[in-house]
Design a protein around this motif. Structure first.
Motif, PDB file in Angstrom:
ATOM      1  N   ARG A 146       0.830  -1.200   0.000  1.00 56.60           N
ATOM      2  CA  ARG A 146       0.000   0.000   0.000  1.00 56.60           C
ATOM      3  C   ARG A 146       0.865   1.251   0.000  1.00 56.60           C
ATOM      4  O   ARG A 146       2.011   1.231   0.427  1.00 56.60           O
ATOM      5  N   ASN A 147       0.301   2.306  -0.493  1.00 54.86           N
ATOM      6  CA  ASN A 147       0.919   3.646  -0.472  1.00 54.86           C
ATOM      7  C   ASN A 147       2.266   3.684  -1.185  1.00 54.86           C
ATOM      8  O   ASN A 147       3.193   4.360  -0.741  1.00 54.86           O
ATOM      9  N   MET A 148       2.371   2.948  -2.273  1.00 59.90           N
ATOM     10  CA  MET A 148       3.597   2.995  -3.063  1.00 59.90           C
ATOM     11  C   MET A 148       3.625   4.315  -3.830  1.00 59.90           C
ATOM     12  O   MET A 148       2.666   4.645  -4.524  1.00 59.90           O
ATOM     13  N   PRO A 149       4.700   5.075  -3.696  1.00 60.93           N
ATOM     14  CA  PRO A 149       4.790   6.331  -4.441  1.00 60.93           C
ATOM     15  C   PRO A 149       4.675   6.079  -5.954  1.00 60.93           C
ATOM     16  O   PRO A 149       5.167   5.064  -6.466  1.00 60.93           O
ATOM     17  N   ASP A 150       4.032   7.000  -6.634  1.00 60.11           N
ATOM     18  CA  ASP A 150       3.809   6.843  -8.073  1.00 60.11           C
ATOM     19  C   ASP A 150       5.117   6.652  -8.840  1.00 60.11           C
ATOM     20  O   ASP A 150       5.198   5.831  -9.743  1.00 60.11           O
ATOM     21  N   GLU A 151       6.136   7.401  -8.462  1.00 57.49           N
ATOM     22  CA  GLU A 151       7.422   7.300  -9.168  1.00 57.49           C
ATOM     23  C   GLU A 151       8.035   5.907  -8.997  1.00 57.49           C
ATOM     24  O   GLU A 151       8.569   5.335  -9.953  1.00 57.49           O
ATOM     25  N   LEU A 152       7.944   5.353  -7.794  1.00 57.42           N
ATOM     26  CA  LEU A 152       8.469   4.007  -7.550  1.00 57.42           C
ATOM     27  C   LEU A 152       7.682   2.974  -8.353  1.00 57.42           C
ATOM     28  O   LEU A 152       8.259   2.061  -8.940  1.00 57.42           O
ATOM     29  N   HIS A 153       6.379   3.144  -8.407  1.00 57.11           N
ATOM     30  CA  HIS A 153       5.533   2.231  -9.183  1.00 57.11           C
ATOM     31  C   HIS A 153       5.917   2.285 -10.659  1.00 57.11           C
ATOM     32  O   HIS A 153       6.013   1.249 -11.328  1.00 57.11           O
ATOM     33  N   GLU A 154       6.163   3.478 -11.163  1.00 55.31           N
ATOM     34  CA  GLU A 154       6.548   3.634 -12.576  1.00 55.31           C
ATOM     35  C   GLU A 154       7.910   2.997 -12.838  1.00 55.31           C
ATOM     36  O   GLU A 154       8.125   2.337 -13.857  1.00 55.31           O
ATOM     37  N   ARG A 155       8.852   3.173 -11.918  1.00 53.30           N
ATOM     38  CA  ARG A 155      10.173   2.544 -12.070  1.00 53.30           C
ATOM     39  C   ARG A 155      10.044   1.030 -12.064  1.00 53.30           C
ATOM     40  O   ARG A 155      10.702   0.333 -12.846  1.00 53.30           O
ATOM     41  N   LEU A 156       9.188   0.519 -11.193  1.00 53.88           N
ATOM     42  CA  LEU A 156       8.957  -0.920 -11.125  1.00 53.88           C
ATOM     43  C   LEU A 156       8.339  -1.424 -12.427  1.00 53.88           C
ATOM     44  O   LEU A 156       8.745  -2.454 -12.955  1.00 53.88           O
ATOM     45  N   ARG A 157       7.375  -0.682 -12.949  1.00 50.42           N
ATOM     46  CA  ARG A 157       6.731  -1.066 -14.206  1.00 50.42           C
ATOM     47  C   ARG A 157       7.741  -1.107 -15.352  1.00 50.42           C
ATOM     48  O   ARG A 157       7.793  -2.062 -16.123  1.00 50.42           O
ATOM     49  N   ARG A 158       8.590  -0.069 -15.431  1.00 52.09           N
ATOM     50  CA  ARG A 158       9.605  -0.029 -16.499  1.00 52.09           C
ATOM     51  C   ARG A 158      10.612  -1.175 -16.357  1.00 52.09           C
ATOM     52  O   ARG A 158      11.013  -1.777 -17.346  1.00 52.09           O
ATOM     53  N   CYS A 159      11.022  -1.456 -15.132  1.00 47.52           N
ATOM     54  CA  CYS A 159      11.966  -2.552 -14.882  1.00 47.52           C
ATOM     55  C   CYS A 159      11.371  -3.873 -15.340  1.00 47.52           C
ATOM     56  O   CYS A 159      12.033  -4.666 -16.012  1.00 47.52           O
TER      57      CYS A 159
END
Length: 82
Positions: free
Chosen positions: A7-20
């Motif tokens: 929960r509460n994953m920062p948007d930027e971290l989520h985007e980095r995870l998606r790109r990875c």
């Protein structure tokens, strides 16, 4: 198999995870599981390292390095003189 929700994953971290995940051609879950496994292995290794007894070899690391360098220099300069 258990599930975990983050929960509460920062948007930027989520985007980095998606790109990875996209770059590795796998799911975000797979990337997260690999990262968690790596972190736990590192943590367990550190615990084992910290609890292992110290061993006195009777010589310091600096003395070992000096000896190795002396031997290397003798071998190198011996070859150059020949």
């Amino acid at each position: 198999m258990a599930n975990l929700q983050v929960r509460n994953m920062p948007d930027e971290l989520h985007e980095r995870l998606r790109r990875c995940a996209q770059q590795r051609n796998c799911s975000m879950s797979a990337v997260v599981l690999q990262a968690v496994e790596r972190e736990l292995e590192w943590s367990e290794w550190q615990e084992r390292w910290e609890s292992s007894p110290e061993i006195d070899l009777g010589i310091s690391a600096a003395e070992v390095l000096d000896e190795v360098r002396r031997e290397r220099d003798e071998e190198l300069y011996g070859r150059l003189r020949s």
